[in-house]
Design an enzyme around this catalytic site. Structure first.
Site, PDB file in Angstrom:
ATOM      1  N   ILE A 138       0.719  -0.943  -0.046  1.00  0.00           N
ATOM      2  CA  ILE A 138      -0.001  -0.168  -0.014  1.00  0.00           C
ATOM      3  C   ILE A 138       0.999   1.167   0.151  1.00  0.00           C
ATOM      4  O   ILE A 138       1.954   1.181   0.441  1.00  0.00           O
ATOM      5  CB  ILE A 138      -1.044  -0.237   1.210  1.00  0.00           C
ATOM      6  CG1 ILE A 138      -0.017  -0.312   2.431  1.00  0.00           C
ATOM      7  CG2 ILE A 138      -1.993  -1.165   1.071  1.00  0.00           C
ATOM      8  CD1 ILE A 138      -1.116  -0.031   3.604  1.00  0.00           C
ATOM      9  N   ASP A 139       0.387   2.474  -0.506  1.00  0.00           N
ATOM     10  CA  ASP A 139       0.937   3.499  -0.726  1.00  0.00           C
ATOM     11  C   ASP A 139       1.620   4.080   0.585  1.00  0.00           C
ATOM     12  O   ASP A 139       1.158   3.881   1.745  1.00  0.00           O
ATOM     13  CB  ASP A 139       0.430   4.405  -1.363  1.00  0.00           C
ATOM     14  CG  ASP A 139      -0.201   4.116  -2.753  1.00  0.00           C
ATOM     15  OD1 ASP A 139       0.640   3.275  -3.276  1.00  0.00           O
ATOM     16  OD2 ASP A 139      -1.124   4.767  -3.218  1.00  0.00           O
ATOM     17  N   LYS A 140       2.781   4.994   0.421  1.00  0.00           N
ATOM     18  CA  LYS A 140       3.405   5.346   1.836  1.00  0.00           C
ATOM     19  C   LYS A 140       2.308   6.076   2.523  1.00  0.00           C
ATOM     20  O   LYS A 140       2.176   6.132   3.900  1.00  0.00           O
ATOM     21  CB  LYS A 140       4.609   6.486   1.373  1.00  0.00           C
ATOM     22  CG  LYS A 140       5.164   7.260   2.503  1.00  0.00           C
ATOM     23  CD  LYS A 140       6.158   8.364   2.112  1.00  0.00           C
ATOM     24  CE  LYS A 140       6.518   9.255   3.218  1.00  0.00           C
ATOM     25  NZ  LYS A 140       7.486  10.153   2.759  1.00  0.00           N
ATOM     26  N   THR A 142      -0.960   5.906   2.502  1.00  0.00           N
ATOM     27  CA  THR A 142      -2.104   5.067   2.729  1.00  0.00           C
ATOM     28  C   THR A 142      -1.832   4.331   3.926  1.00  0.00           C
ATOM     29  O   THR A 142      -0.687   3.689   4.042  1.00  0.00           O
ATOM     30  CB  THR A 142      -2.318   4.091   1.463  1.00  0.00           C
ATOM     31  OG1 THR A 142      -2.898   5.016   0.318  1.00  0.00           O
ATOM     32  CG2 THR A 142      -3.779   3.561   1.776  1.00  0.00           C
ATOM     33  N   ARG A 239      -7.143   5.512  -5.951  1.00  0.00           N
ATOM     34  CA  ARG A 239      -6.703   7.056  -6.021  1.00  0.00           C
ATOM     35  C   ARG A 239      -7.021   7.471  -7.678  1.00  0.00           C
ATOM     36  O   ARG A 239      -7.507   8.549  -8.078  1.00  0.00           O
ATOM     37  CB  ARG A 239      -5.374   7.602  -5.767  1.00  0.00           C
ATOM     38  CG  ARG A 239      -5.119   7.177  -4.408  1.00  0.00           C
ATOM     39  CD  ARG A 239      -3.354   6.991  -3.871  1.00  0.00           C
ATOM     40  NE  ARG A 239      -3.032   8.216  -4.352  1.00  0.00           N
ATOM     41  CZ  ARG A 239      -1.550   8.391  -4.403  1.00  0.00           C
ATOM     42  NH1 ARG A 239      -0.752   7.513  -4.118  1.00  0.00           N
ATOM     43  NH2 ARG A 239      -0.871   9.431  -4.548  1.00  0.00           N
TER      44      ARG A 239
END
Length: 307
Positions: A138-140, A142, A239
Site C-alpha cells: 500500500i502507498d506510503k 495510505t 486514487r
C-alpha cells in the site's frame, strides 16, 4: 549489464529519444536516460546518439543499463502494530507515512526494516533482499492492513490468491464532492501516464484491467466518506479511479484537481480497513477489520463541523 532493445513504431516517430525511452522503460527516469546517453550506453542502429535525437520509424534502439550497486535492507528496531502473527505470516496495520520497502531515497525507516528486526530475518525471499516478505503493498500515505509472508510456501499461496482475485480488500476514503448514486463500479484500465511516468492513469494502451466497487457511507458538504472494494490490485487504483470519476481522494497531491485543501491535510485520506484470505497452511479463511486511524477520524470531525 541489462540490455534492452526497442524498435520504434511509425506512430512514435519524431519523439526526442530521452523522453521516448523514459516512457518505454519502467523505473528509468528521463534524467537517468540522459546519463546513459552521455555514457554512450544508448545506441541507435548501433551508432552513439545524443539526447536531442528524434527517433525515426524502424529505428532499433539498444539501451544498456548497469546493474545497481548491491544493497541489502538492514534490520531496525521500529515499533509495529501487529494484528495477527503465526509461523507462516503476519498481518500488520501500517501507519500513514511509512514506506513499505526500501527504494531510492528511502533506504531506512521502512516497514521492511522493521519486519527484519521483528522477525529476526525469517521472511520469504521471493521478492529479493529489498522486499523480503512483501506480498502486496500500500502507498506510503495510505494506512492500513497488509499481509507479510514469513516463508516462500506462504508467499506463493498468498500471491496466487491475489492473482485469482480471491483476496478480500476493503478500503475507506474521504473524497471530494458528492455522488449521485449510493454505489457503483469503476471498470477502467490503468496504465502509466504517457505524460508523467511517475503517475498512473485510466488509459487503453499499455494498461491492465482494473475494477473498483464503491459505496457511499456518508455524504457531507462537498465531501463523501466511502468504502471501496478492490476486485483487482493495480498501482494507485483507488486514487486513480476516484480522480477519474471526478472525486479525488482528499489530500492526494498527485491525482487531486488543484483546489486548496481546507484543512491543510497532507497525504491522501485512505485506509486499508479490512482484509480476508485463506491461510496457506490451515486453509482457514481469516478476516481482519481495523479501526479508522486518528488522522482519518479527525478529518471527518472537521468536515462535520462545516456542515
Amino acid at each position: 549489464m541489462n540490455k534492452i532493445e526497442i524498435k520504434v513504431a511509425e506512430t512514435e516517430s519524431g519523439e526526442r529519444i530521452d523522453k521516448f525511452l523514459a516512457l518505454k522503460i519502467d523505473d528509468c527516469s528521463r534524467s537517468m536516460i540522459t546519463q546513459l546517453i552521455e555514457k554512450e550506453n544508448v545506441l541507435v542502429n548501433n551508432v552513439v546518439c545524443n539526447k536531442k535525437y528524434k527517433v525515426c520509424s524502424d529505428d532499433l534502439i539498444t539501451v544498456e543499463i548497469p546493474e545497481p550497486a548491491p544493497y541489502k535492507a538492514e534490520a531496525e528496531n521500529i515499533p509495529l502494530d501487529i494484528v495477527y502473527e503465526d509461523e507462516d505470516l503476519l498481518v500488520v496495520n501500517k501507519p500513514k507515512g511509512m514506506v513499505v520497502h526500501p527504494a531510492a531515497g528511502n533506504y531506512s525507516g521502512t516497514l521492511v526494516n522493521a519486519l527484519l528486526y521483528h522477525c529476526k530475518g525469517s521472511l520469504s525471499g521471493i521478492n529479493g533482499v529489498l522486499r523480503p516478505g512483501i506480498v502486496h503493498r500500500i502507498d506510503k500515505n495510505t494506512s492500513g492492513l497488509l499481509i507479510v509472508a514469513k516463508n516462500d510456501f506462504a508467499h506463493k499461496s498468498l500471491a496466487e490468491q491475489i492473482k485469482e482475485h480471491s483476496f478480500t480488500r476493503e478500503y475507506e476514503a474521504v473524497v471530494m464532492g458528492n455522488f449521485k448514486d449510493e454505489k457503483g463500479t469503476v471498470n477502467a484500465p490503468i496504465g502509466r501516464n504517457p505524460n508523467d511516468r511517475k503517475k498512473m492513469c485510466v488509459i487503453e494502451k499499455n494498461s491492465k484491467n482494473a475494477v473498483t466497487h464503491y459505496e457511499v457511507i456518508k455524504g457531507y458538504a462537498g465531501h463523501t466518506h466511502i468504502k471501496c472494494i478492490l476486485e483487482t490490485g493495480r498501482t494507485h487504483q483507488i486514487r486513480v479511479h476516484m480522480a477519474y470519476l471526478g472525486h479525488p481522494v482528499c489530500g492526494d497531491d498527485v491525482y487531486s484537481y488543484k483546489t486548496k485543501e481546507k484543512f491543510n491535510f497532507e497525504g491522501q485520506c485512505l485506509h486499508a480497513k479490512k482484509i480476508g484470505f485463506v491461510h496457506p497452511r490451515s486453509n482457514e479463511f481469516l478476516f481482519f477489520d481495523s479501526e479508522l486511524p486518528d488522522y482519518f477520524k479527525d478529518y471527518i470531525d472537521k468536515i462535520e463541523k462545516i456542515c
